[in-house]
Motif scaffolding. Structure first.
Motif, short mmCIF file in Angstrom:
data_model
loop_
_atom_site.label_atom_id
_atom_site.label_comp_id
_atom_site.label_asym_id
_atom_site.label_seq_id
_atom_site.Cartn_x
_atom_site.Cartn_y
_atom_site.Cartn_z
N SER A 140 0.80 -1.22 0.00
CA SER A 140 0.00 0.00 0.00
C SER A 140 0.84 1.27 0.00
CB SER A 140 -0.93 0.00 1.22
OG SER A 140 -1.83 -1.08 1.15
N LEU A 141 2.06 1.21 0.52
CA LEU A 141 2.89 2.41 0.58
C LEU A 141 3.99 2.43 -0.47
CD1 LEU A 141 3.21 2.80 4.45
CD2 LEU A 141 1.54 3.84 2.91
N LEU A 142 4.16 1.33 -1.19
CA LEU A 142 5.21 1.29 -2.21
C LEU A 142 4.66 0.87 -3.56
CD1 LEU A 142 8.26 1.67 -2.64
CD2 LEU A 142 8.56 -0.77 -2.13
N VAL A 143 4.06 -0.32 -3.62
CA VAL A 143 3.60 -0.86 -4.90
C VAL A 143 2.43 -0.05 -5.45
CG1 VAL A 143 2.73 -2.90 -6.09
CG2 VAL A 143 4.38 -3.16 -4.23
N VAL A 144 1.42 0.22 -4.60
CA VAL A 144 0.25 0.95 -5.07
C VAL A 144 0.59 2.36 -5.54
CG1 VAL A 144 -2.00 1.88 -4.37
CG2 VAL A 144 -1.37 -0.44 -3.73
N PRO A 145 1.36 3.16 -4.76
CA PRO A 145 1.69 4.49 -5.28
C PRO A 145 2.42 4.47 -6.61
CG PRO A 145 2.15 4.36 -2.93
CD PRO A 145 1.82 2.98 -3.37
N LEU A 146 3.34 3.51 -6.81
CA LEU A 146 4.03 3.42 -8.09
C LEU A 146 3.06 3.07 -9.22
CD1 LEU A 146 7.34 1.62 -7.04
CD2 LEU A 146 7.14 3.94 -7.96
N ALA A 147 2.16 2.13 -8.94
CA ALA A 147 1.17 1.75 -9.96
C ALA A 147 0.28 2.93 -10.32
CB ALA A 147 0.33 0.57 -9.46
N LEU A 148 -0.12 3.69 -9.30
CA LEU A 148 -0.98 4.85 -9.57
C LEU A 148 -0.21 5.98 -10.26
CD1 LEU A 148 -3.02 4.97 -6.24
CD2 LEU A 148 -3.70 4.03 -8.44
N LEU A 149 1.04 6.15 -9.88
CA LEU A 149 1.86 7.16 -10.53
C LEU A 149 1.99 6.86 -12.02
CD1 LEU A 149 3.77 9.61 -10.45
CD2 LEU A 149 5.63 8.01 -9.86
N GLY A 150 2.25 5.59 -12.34
CA GLY A 150 2.34 5.21 -13.75
C GLY A 150 1.04 5.48 -14.49
N ALA A 205 1.26 9.29 -23.49
CA ALA A 205 1.48 7.87 -23.77
C ALA A 205 2.95 7.50 -23.61
CB ALA A 205 1.01 7.53 -25.18
N GLY A 206 3.20 6.43 -22.86
CA GLY A 206 4.56 5.95 -22.62
C GLY A 206 5.23 6.54 -21.41
N ALA A 207 4.67 7.58 -20.80
CA ALA A 207 5.32 8.24 -19.67
C ALA A 207 5.23 7.42 -18.39
CB ALA A 207 4.70 9.62 -19.44
N GLY A 208 4.26 6.52 -18.28
CA GLY A 208 4.09 5.79 -17.03
C GLY A 208 4.71 4.41 -17.01
N GLU A 209 5.36 4.01 -18.09
CA GLU A 209 5.85 2.63 -18.16
C GLU A 209 6.90 2.33 -17.10
OE1 GLU A 209 7.12 1.86 -22.11
OE2 GLU A 209 5.12 2.04 -23.00
N PHE A 210 7.80 3.30 -16.83
CA PHE A 210 8.86 3.03 -15.86
C PHE A 210 8.27 2.79 -14.47
CE2 PHE A 210 8.11 7.47 -15.00
CZ PHE A 210 8.44 7.64 -13.66
N ALA A 211 7.23 3.55 -14.10
CA ALA A 211 6.62 3.38 -12.78
C ALA A 211 5.91 2.04 -12.67
CB ALA A 211 5.63 4.52 -12.51
N TRP A 212 5.26 1.61 -13.73
CA TRP A 212 4.61 0.29 -13.71
C TRP A 212 5.65 -0.82 -13.54
CZ3 TRP A 212 1.36 1.77 -18.57
CH2 TRP A 212 0.23 2.51 -18.15
N ARG A 213 6.77 -0.69 -14.24
CA ARG A 213 7.82 -1.72 -14.12
C ARG A 213 8.39 -1.74 -12.71
NH1 ARG A 213 9.73 0.55 -19.25
NH2 ARG A 213 8.86 -0.68 -20.97
#
Length: 801
Positions: free
Chosen positions: A421-431, A439-447
């Motif tokens: 909730s404090l690491l994985v979810v924020p990165l997923a939402l940021l992406g 388009a393409g700007a969020g790929e690094f955060a998803w990875r």
């Protein structure tokens, strides 16, 4: 001390009364006339606001009337009986994300509300399926598209078993009008408009995540960012359930709170950088509005799933209090949020998530009022304490709702809550946010989100496979949950409170309920509702046998997994001593593999040289006539097939006889009239009443090819039981067959109308003068529900005991 005169109109006592009224209405087996409820609602509203001393009773009456009207409306939306199994042509929009499986695609479809649509379906929500072995044509279905389809529809209908899911309750809560499947989609399905709207954006974003993240963690990133759990398989869900983490992996209220808090924090930072903004709009008000908007955006990204909407309403209530510059205890805010949720949708109380959300917060507010105070050590201790409070306080609710408890849950949540909730979810939402902007700007955060999630998943898999995984509990009595909640309240009182050891006793009816096992010499039969198929549990004092396991469809519904296993667990079956596949047809043996995975029975019988895909790879013994054994004073023996009998599918079905001290039963599989007459002939030659029985499971689901008149008379059955599926295409059971059994003196019971059937071959209860013999009860009779589809269908009613 409670003072009715000082009860605020939206206080915690009013919230409890409102919930109690809604619960009473939905727990009632029947709806009161809607006209009476329509008159009660305004009267209760006036009393709620004007009569201070009667606010709680008025809120109860208001909740009762409101829930009754909503339930009546939801039931009125369902397909009328005279439209059952019709082919209709409808136009509308696909809502939510279609679920693509190996042989079918399921999706929800909102029919257009105009005069060109069939009258009972205008504006209704349907759940449809497209069946096709080739997935390519079905891949054209996308969320947000408009289609013109031909479908065969039927009113929502489900199986009724102990421990099983209640599809009819789900249909009521979701306001489903009908279920159905597409007819000739290759020629009749026509795309009217391309995907558009919020659902289309969600599906497109899910596709981008799948394309950007090639590792296995991609499916979890989609679930956490957008609530898309379509990529999770059964093994994933087993791990999540075993660790008590299902509330985290799909979009949860906690995630909405994180997003709202992030927006509020950003606004607070802006106001700190530019103090002049505070002269125009106070920082507290700006942060409250930002929290509401942020939570609303995330709820929209999740498709306005019920947990997100529920949490957003809670955030909106708290933000509203801030904007109004009104303080208050956290409990008051929680009460306001509960009132807001149930006023928006009183049927939300039918969902488990509602109770888990509000009761979880209530426990924390009561037990940990100063959680956020002190240094980091105190905060860490508060977090650990919160997990303990939530685990103990919600354990009774989880057991009552799901029949299970995860012993690994507290440990797994201690790790997963902060990590995900404090690491994985924020990165997923940021992406997701960056990808929305460009388009393409969020790929690094998803990875990065997937890379953070994946290292811990093997540990959770190992924990789920340990002895700390799910603990399955029998279905408790109605009074067990209040007693356990009282016990939890007692245990969580401050240190030094006397009698805490005694509080454990209040948990016993929930954690150790009476399994109603037969006494020595007695037997019990439970005919599980598996639709068009058969599954019968036979129990003695210390042994259990399963006769057939229901149907299974390749890459589709498996009654063994969805109906039989949950029923066995709810009935308190800890092991199966034996399993019988009467023959190899899918409607009898299809679910056996799933059952044996959960209950690996050491003894497995089937006809000699049995054929069938469902039984391949299973070590089976022959159920030849003459084989018999005794369990706890009960004699069990096979009457058919005899030695050297060739395998002829239905005609080779195992026929099992059960003889107890107080009655007998005959399980006949799918034998036909020829075999039935042969059983009567063999019984006459041996001068034994081998076919005479108090209870008979009618052969072949009551088909015209079975129930020979001589066999029916020879059984002398008091109860003739049918296992069939509602509206099955074979027309089982046949009316003339049922008439034959009734004329012979038997009472008929059918799982299609009555749900699971429980038959006790035992002594009468103490104090009663009735003769020993079978006693039958049906699930729909002992657990009546106002949404019961069988009771509303014409020509179907409960059979008397």
């Amino acid at each position: 001390m409670f003072d009715a005169a000082r009860t605020p109109p939206l206080g915690k006592f009013v919230a409890v009364a409102l919930l109690a009224g809604i619960g009473a209405a939905l727990a009632s087996p029947r709806l009161l006339p809607w006209q009476a409820m329509a008159l009660l609602l305004p009267a209760a509203t006036a009393a709620w606001w004007r009569l201070r001393r009667a606010r709680a009773p008025a809120a109860f009456a208001f909740g009762f009337a409101l829930a009754s009207l909503h339930a009546a409306h939801a039931l009125a939306l369902q397909l009328p009986p005279d439209w059952e199994k019709r082919d209709v042509v409808v136009s509308g929009r696909i809502v939510d994300l279609p679920t693509h499986e190996a042989r079918r695609t399921q999706f929800r479809f909102r029919v257009d509300d105009d005069a060109t649509q069939p009258p009972p379906l205008r504006g209704r929500l349907l759940r449809l399926a497209w069946y096709d072995d080739d997935p390519q044509p079905r891949a054209a279905l996308k969320a947000g598209q408009r289609w013109r389809l031909q479908a065969r529809v039927r009113a929502p209908r489900g199986l009724r078993n102990p421990g099983g899911p209640d599809a009819e309750k789900y249909a009521l809560a979701q306001r489903l009008g009908a279920n159905g499947y597409l007819r000739d989609p290759a020629t009749q399905a026509r795309l009217l408009a391309p995907a558009a709207g919020l659902d289309a954006w969600r599906e497109a974003m899910c596709g981008r995540i799948a394309a950007a993240v090639a590792t296995p963690g991609s499916r979890f990133v989609r679930a956490l960012a957008l609530g898309d759990t379509r990529g999770l398989d059964d093994a994933d869900w087993e791990v999540l359930r075993g660790n008590g983490l299902t509330h985290l992996i799909a979009i949860s209220g906690f995630h909405v709170g994180l997003v709202a808090g992030f927006f509020a924090l950003v606004v607070r930072g802006l106001w700190w950088l530019w103090p002049g903004l505070g002269r125009r709009v106070p920082a507290v008000a700006a942060a409250a509005v930002a929290a509401m908007l942020g939570g609303l955006l995330y709820a929209a990204a999740a498709g306005f799933a019920l947990p997100t909407v529920r949490t957003w309403l809670m955030i909106a209530v708290v933000a509203g209090l801030r904007l109004a510059r009104r303080g208050g205890h956290g409990v008051d805010g929680l009460a306001l949020a509960a009132i807001a949720v149930v006023l928006a949708d009183p049927l939300a109380v039918l969902g488990a998530g509602f109770w888990l959300s509000f009761l979880g917060v209530a426990w924390l507010l009561w037990c940990l009022p100063a959680m956020g105070e002190g240094g980091w050590r105190q905060r860490l201790g508060g977090f650990v304490s919160a997990q303990g409070v939530a685990s103990l306080g919600l354990l009774p609710v989880c057991v009552a709702l799901f029949g299970q408890a995860s012993l690994a849950g507290p440990l797994a949540n201690l790790i997963a809550v902060p990590w995900w909730s404090l690491l994985v979810v924020p990165l997923a939402l940021l992406g997701t946010g960056l990808e929305t902007l460009r388009a393409g700007a969020g790929e690094f955060a998803w990875r990065w989100a997937a890379a953070c999630f994946e290292p811990g998943w093997p540990g959770f898999q190992a924990l789920a496979g340990s002895g700390l995984a799910l603990w399955w509990l029998p279905e408790p009595r109605g009074f067990a949950l209040p007693l356990a909640l009282l016990g939890a309240f007692w245990l969580l009182l401050p240190r030094g409170t006397p009698g805490k050891a005694l509080a454990v006793l209040l948990w016993l009816p929930l954690l150790w309920p009476d399994r109603r096992l037969p006494a020595p010499g007695e037997a019990e039969l439970v005919v599980i509702d598996v639709g068009q198929g058969l599954a019968v549990l036979v129990r003695t004092a210390n042994h259990s046998l399963l006769f057939d396991a229901g149907p299974a469809v390749r890459d589709g519904f498996d009654a063994g997994e969805r109906a039989v296993v949950p029923a066995l667990r709810a009935l308190g079956v800890r092991r199966l001593d034996a399993a019988v596949a009467s023959h190899g047809d899918q409607d009898h043996a299809g679910g056996l593999a799933a059952v044996l995975r959960a209950f690996p029975a050491p003894l497995r019988w089937a006809p000699p040289e049995v054929e069938g895909e469902a039984l391949r790879g299973l070590r089976l013994q022959a159920c030849e006539a003459g084989r018999e054994w005794r369990w706890d004073g009960v004699r069990l023996r096979f009457l058919h097939p005899p030695a050297h009998f060739p395998y002829l599918r239905n005609e080779s079905s195992c026929v099992l006889r059960i003889d107890g001290e107080h009655g007998s039963a005959l399980l006949t599989g799918d034998i036909g009239e020829v075999v039935e007459r042969d059983l009567v002939r063999r019984a006459a030659l041996s001068a034994a009443d081998s076919v005479r029985a108090d209870v008979v499971v009618i052969a072949h689901h009551g088909s015209a090819e079975s129930s020979d008149p001589a066999f029916v008379r020879a059984t002398g059955a008091r109860y003739a039981v049918v296992s069939s599926g509602h509206g099955n295409r074979f027309g089982h059971p046949r009316a003339d067959v049922l008439r034959r059994w009734r004329q012979a003196g038997a009472t008929i019971a059918d799982t299609a109308a009555d749900g699971a059937l429980r038959i006790r071959l035992g002594a009468p209860p103490q104090g009663r003068a009735s003769a020993a013999g079978p006693a039958l009860e049906s699930r729909r009779q002992t657990h009546p529900r106002l949404w019961d589809a069988a009771r509303r269908a014409p020509g179907l009613s409960y059979r008397p005991d």
